[in-house]
Design a protein around this motif. Sequence first.
Motif, PDB file in Angstrom:
ATOM      1  N   HIS A 218     -19.199  15.460  54.254  1.00 20.08           N
ATOM      2  CA  HIS A 218     -19.187  14.482  53.169  1.00 20.08           C
ATOM      3  C   HIS A 218     -17.803  14.450  52.544  1.00 20.08           C
ATOM      4  O   HIS A 218     -17.331  15.431  51.964  1.00 20.08           O
ATOM      5  CB  HIS A 218     -20.232  14.852  52.107  1.00 20.08           C
ATOM      6  CG  HIS A 218     -20.209  13.943  50.926  1.00 20.08           C
ATOM      7  ND1 HIS A 218     -20.358  14.394  49.637  1.00 20.08           N
ATOM      8  CD2 HIS A 218     -20.017  12.597  50.828  1.00 20.08           C
ATOM      9  CE1 HIS A 218     -20.284  13.377  48.800  1.00 20.08           C
ATOM     10  NE2 HIS A 218     -20.071  12.279  49.493  1.00 20.08           N
ATOM     11  N   GLU A 223     -18.651   8.802  52.681  1.00 21.69           N
ATOM     12  CA  GLU A 223     -19.782   8.498  51.790  1.00 21.69           C
ATOM     13  C   GLU A 223     -20.309   7.087  52.058  1.00 21.69           C
ATOM     14  O   GLU A 223     -19.555   6.116  52.069  1.00 21.69           O
ATOM     15  CB  GLU A 223     -19.370   8.636  50.324  1.00 21.69           C
ATOM     16  CG  GLU A 223     -20.529   8.386  49.376  1.00 21.69           C
ATOM     17  CD  GLU A 223     -20.309   8.960  47.996  1.00 21.69           C
ATOM     18  OE1 GLU A 223     -20.914   8.427  47.053  1.00 21.69           O
ATOM     19  OE2 GLU A 223     -19.553   9.948  47.856  1.00 21.69           O
ATOM     20  N   LYS A 247     -25.491  11.922  51.424  1.00 18.57           N
ATOM     21  CA  LYS A 247     -24.659  10.836  50.903  1.00 18.57           C
ATOM     22  C   LYS A 247     -23.935  10.057  51.999  1.00 18.57           C
ATOM     23  O   LYS A 247     -23.281   9.048  51.715  1.00 18.57           O
ATOM     24  CB  LYS A 247     -23.653  11.388  49.891  1.00 18.57           C
ATOM     25  CG  LYS A 247     -24.297  11.842  48.586  1.00 18.57           C
ATOM     26  CD  LYS A 247     -23.250  12.313  47.591  1.00 18.57           C
ATOM     27  CE  LYS A 247     -23.888  12.784  46.286  1.00 18.57           C
ATOM     28  NZ  LYS A 247     -24.550  11.698  45.563  1.00 18.57           N
ATOM     29  N   ASP A 272     -30.393  11.492  50.056  1.00 20.83           N
ATOM     30  CA  ASP A 272     -29.698  11.152  48.824  1.00 20.83           C
ATOM     31  C   ASP A 272     -30.617  10.266  47.989  1.00 20.83           C
ATOM     32  O   ASP A 272     -30.904   9.132  48.381  1.00 20.83           O
ATOM     33  CB  ASP A 272     -28.391  10.421  49.132  1.00 20.83           C
ATOM     34  CG  ASP A 272     -27.623  10.034  47.866  1.00 20.83           C
ATOM     35  OD1 ASP A 272     -27.715  10.802  46.881  1.00 20.83           O
ATOM     36  OD2 ASP A 272     -26.957   8.983  47.868  1.00 20.83           O
TER      37      ASP A 272
END
Length: 332
Positions: A218, A223, A247, A272
Amino acid sequence: MKAALILACLLGTASAQTVLLPESMKAEVAGLAEKHPTLELDFYANAAEAKEKIATAEGYVGTPDEGLLETGAKLRWVHIHGAGIERYTALPKIKDGTVALTNFKIQQGPEIADHAFALLLSLTRNMAAYQRAQADGAWGRNDAKLPMIELRGRTMMVIGYGGIGTQVAERAKAFGMKVIAIDPKDLPISQTLDRSGKPDELDELLPEADVVVSCVPHTPQTEKMLGTAQFTAMKKGAYLINVSRGKIVDTDALVKALQEKKLAGAGLDVTDPEPLPKDHPLWKMDNVVITPHVAWASDQRPERQDQLVLTNLSRFARGMALSNRVDPAKGY
């Protein structure tokens, strides 16, 4: 150990290097300081004790925060338990390179790759439906709502071809699959890799994939790299497997792609938000398998990780480059 240190100093070698480790590692590092007279090992039982002792340490194995790093004025090296470093890249001493950061990014490849295929096979072989039928004591052959898919001859896209992604590719080849990798590095074609592309080629190559596996760290660049545009580009009936970070995926876009049957299914070890709210629609979907961020776990993991720490303690004592050092600017 003290006698050896005195002898080493008399011989003109470097002064003592103190490394602070969890008490749980005492047995694993026993005898290491005897091999390296300049290495002093100290141990902590909890976070509070670590902060009490960190002022004299040059190395630390554990979970750092800004307060610990500031108190540890002598720190030159920190090793964290895990592969993701997004929690640490903004810490000033790590961000500016004052403290070298190492992690378990390569060691976790085998178990996470196994887990990726466990999620995939749960979907392609309808295992979740049959598990539900078993719990009810039912034969359940007619309860399967998903098609039974054979992986041989299908194409897998592995996003992030590092220590985890390469292990995923090995397993894909064993199933007779073609493998495409997405990675910023230049990758050679090999027995486990048929083709590769850079991240800016993701949307172009997605339509070729029957299965997309996210193995990327990440970072700001990754993202939500899998969102509406990417699900639109994917082949109808493709599967998404995420064993990296939640994410990476736009959750709302994923839900829509599943509801509209653009995707055949999703296997998620990470989400997420994490965990998902109890009323989240992903929990109720027959074509979604969710595990609670456990892909990292295995019976052989502790031995591999202890060996890496031992190797780096030895290299640190000798002033050598550390294994598994990460680049905070890149995020991996």
